[in-house]
Design an enzyme around this catalytic site. Structure first.
Site, mmCIF file in Angstrom:
data_model
loop_
_atom_site.group_PDB
_atom_site.id
_atom_site.type_symbol
_atom_site.label_atom_id
_atom_site.label_comp_id
_atom_site.label_asym_id
_atom_site.label_seq_id
_atom_site.Cartn_x
_atom_site.Cartn_y
_atom_site.Cartn_z
ATOM 1 N N ASP A 36 57.237 38.578 23.135
ATOM 2 C CA ASP A 36 57.197 37.365 23.957
ATOM 3 C C ASP A 36 58.184 36.308 23.502
ATOM 4 O OD1 ASP A 36 55.639 37.868 26.056
ATOM 5 O OD2 ASP A 36 53.957 36.619 25.471
ATOM 6 N N ASP A 279 86.664 13.122 58.504
ATOM 7 C CA ASP A 279 86.769 14.497 58.026
ATOM 8 C C ASP A 279 85.407 15.191 57.977
ATOM 9 O OD1 ASP A 279 88.720 16.426 57.089
ATOM 10 O OD2 ASP A 279 87.459 16.468 55.298
ATOM 11 N N GLY A 414 87.236 21.866 57.739
ATOM 12 C CA GLY A 414 87.420 21.634 59.168
ATOM 13 C C GLY A 414 88.695 22.266 59.712
ATOM 14 N N LEU A 415 89.799 22.113 58.991
ATOM 15 C CA LEU A 415 91.085 22.620 59.481
ATOM 16 C C LEU A 415 91.055 24.145 59.562
ATOM 17 C CD1 LEU A 415 94.010 22.101 60.295
ATOM 18 C CD2 LEU A 415 94.615 22.270 57.885
HETATM 19 S S1 SF4 Z 1 53.242 39.698 30.722
HETATM 20 FE FE1 SF4 Z 1 52.864 37.767 29.664
HETATM 21 S S2 SF4 Z 1 52.186 38.366 27.622
HETATM 22 FE FE2 SF4 Z 1 53.159 40.131 28.530
HETATM 23 S S3 SF4 Z 1 55.291 40.019 27.878
HETATM 24 FE FE3 SF4 Z 1 55.198 39.003 29.864
HETATM 25 S S4 SF4 Z 1 54.870 36.888 29.365
HETATM 26 FE FE4 SF4 Z 1 54.375 38.017 27.535
#
Ligand code: SF4
Length: 503
Positions: A36, A279, A414-415
């Site tokens: 994570d 413009d 535009g042009l």
């Molecule tokens: S699902 Fe949630 S806990 Fe699992 S890796 Fe992704 S963010 Fe982390």
């Protein structure tokens, strides 16, 4: 289960990380599996921060699940306190840790640390990143803000600025722009939070006269609590665009009890003149599809229609919380809002609306590239290029300049548009050409319904229609033909459809 390839928002603990990383002197102990820590990269790579987020992960592994994961959490929290010496701590669980139910709040309480420890309950399977940020900020404000202090009479009016976080779309520069604006109005900024604030700063929130809410997605619950507990009113106008900035100044002046006239008279934006200049005539009526978080989508729809003269053909958001507001805004333009977290549904809505410009998130940039439609980014989620080195706010007078430049840039000038109309047979300015900077792949045509064919003559006639409305003309004609069971679109059918829709 929902099949998801792209998600507009991360899990709610990313929102909590955005608040923790925005602040100083706060530490986040996150019960989470190994891996994570990928979330660190959002801050160190995408936002290019020079320091790791103040987050300690327990990073439990499969083999830890047979042992004592609660002990793992306790020792991580203890170590984090010893090492970082924060003024306060937040503790919580990521999605996987939520399933093992170790109760980080209770475990941290048992450690009896000599600082405030605020437990977070972030339901990862129901809520998302912005909700997580708002809930975290609300818990911190509620947990730390001291009882209302008497506000001495005769003191200059003061406010808090609430909402900017780490990883926010242009939060850094919006904050500078709005702080400058408030200074010019003679209003003192008491605390800015969460960005740049310490837990000690949060204890002083009650000393201000009112709150400026820049991003309701992250600050609305905290502002509502401050209104109840500290009798602080909060601003409602989001100062994105010239009109909204002027309204914001008037609203702030009313809350501060001062005269807005001098600041309004010293207005410094170039965008008002730029969008009025000849413009910009060709911008009138350009078909625009707007999608993003609710705050930016609503603001962009307003700027696009009121200040640039575009026609709104689509409006939507991935934020279900503000669905009603978006529906009302869309209805005012005679369209139906697209409220969805599914980028494929958004892509389908874009294809159906056949816009000439898309204002959206990073996802819509990809969609726009595929469909060959010009696009500008107005909202998170965004990639690294939208954390620019240069000053580029969305809010205030300078923000209005940035919006004008950014949104007009992807359009054909535009042009170029005029030349395309005049020299359809030219090798360079031929009918299928796209804006010069979009490359040869642009201007895709939608797929033909299986039961329909076009005669060569009708196709040729369709080709005479300027490319930026051709898709719409094709779609209308095909709809007209399908509704009348016409199998082959002839020149006559094309003209009949044109007459029908211009009635
Ligand atoms: S699902 Fe949630 S806990 Fe699992 S890796 Fe992704 S963010 Fe982390």
């Amino acid at each position: 289960m929902q099949l998801a390839i792209w998600t507009y928002e991360g899990p709610p603990h990313i929102g909590a990380m955005r608040v923790a990383t925005a602040m100083q002197g706060l530490h986040y102990v996150l019960h989470a599996p190994q891996g994570d820590t990928y979330a660190d990269l959002l801050f160190t790579m995408i936002e290019r921060r020079g320091a790791r987020p103040p987050v300690t992960y327990t990073t439990f592994q499969a083999r830890d699940l047979g042992g004592d994961t609660a002990e793992l959490f306790k020792s991580a929290a203890r170590d984090a306190f010893r090492r970082f010496q924060p003024q306060a701590m937040i503790v919580g669980a990521s999605c996987t840790a939520e399933l093992i139910q170790d109760d980080p709040g209770g475990l941290a309480r048992a450690l009896d640390l000599p600082i405030p420890v605020i437990p977070l309950e972030l339901p990862s399977y129901q809520k998302k990143e912005n909700w997580g940020a708002a809930e975290t900020f609300y818990r911190l404000v509620r947990g730390l803000c001291a009882p209302p202090a008497p506000r001495p009479a005769g003191r200059a009016p003061s406010c808090n600025i609430l909402g900017p976080t780490a990883l926010g779309f242009r939060h850094r520069d919006d904050l500078r722009e709005i702080t400058g604006l408030l200074e010019r109005m003679g209003i003192a900024v008491n605390v800015t939070a969460p960005l740049g604030a310490t837990p000690a700063d949060l204890t002083r929130l009650g000393e201000a006269d009112f709150n400026v809410v820049l991003y309701p997605e992250t600050a609305a619950p905290a502002a509502a609590w401050l209104a109840r507990a500290h009798a602080q009113p909060a601003t409602k106008t989001i100062p994105i665009g010239l009109n909204a900035t002027r309204e914001f100044i008037a609203e702030v002046a009313a809350l501060a009890g001062i005269d807005p006239a001098p600041v309004l008279a010293a207005e410094s934006s170039r965008s008002a003149w730029y969008s009025r200049s000849v413009d910009s005539n060709y911008l009138t009526g350009k078909r625009v599809f707007v999608f993003g978080d609710a705050t930016h989508a609503l603001a962009a729809a307003r700027v696009a229609t009121e200040e640039l003269g575009f026609t709104l053909v689509g409006l939507g958001s991935y934020a279900r919380e503000q669905a009603r507001e978006l529906r009302d805004a869309a209805k005012a333009h005679g369209i139906e809002a697209t409220i969805s977290e599914d980028y494929l549904a958004v892509e389908a809505a874009i294809q159906a609306a056949q816009p000439e410009l898309i204002l959206g998130t990073q996802m819509e940039r990809h969609t726009a590239k595929r469909l060959g439609i010009p696009c500008a980014v107005i909202s998170a989620p965004v990639h690294v290029q939208d954390y620019p080195a240069r000053y580029s706010p969305q809010m205030g007078f300078e923000g209005a300049n940035v919006l004008f430049d950014t949104w007009v840039h992807p359009l054909m000038m535009g042009l170029e548009e005029h030349l395309l109309g005049m020299f359809r047979e030219d090798f360079e300015f031929q009918a299928e050409a796209a804006p010069s900077h979009l490359g040869a792949t642009a201007a895709a045509t939608p797929t033909l319904p299986a039961t329909l064919t076009w005669t060569a003559e009708a196709e040729r006639e369709l080709g005479k229609i300027p490319f930026f409305v051709r898709g719409k003309a094709r779609r209308n004609t095909e709809r007209y033909a399908t509704e009348r069971s016409i199998g082959t679109i002839t020149l006559e059918a094309l003209y009949d459809a044109k007459a029908h829709f211009s009635r």
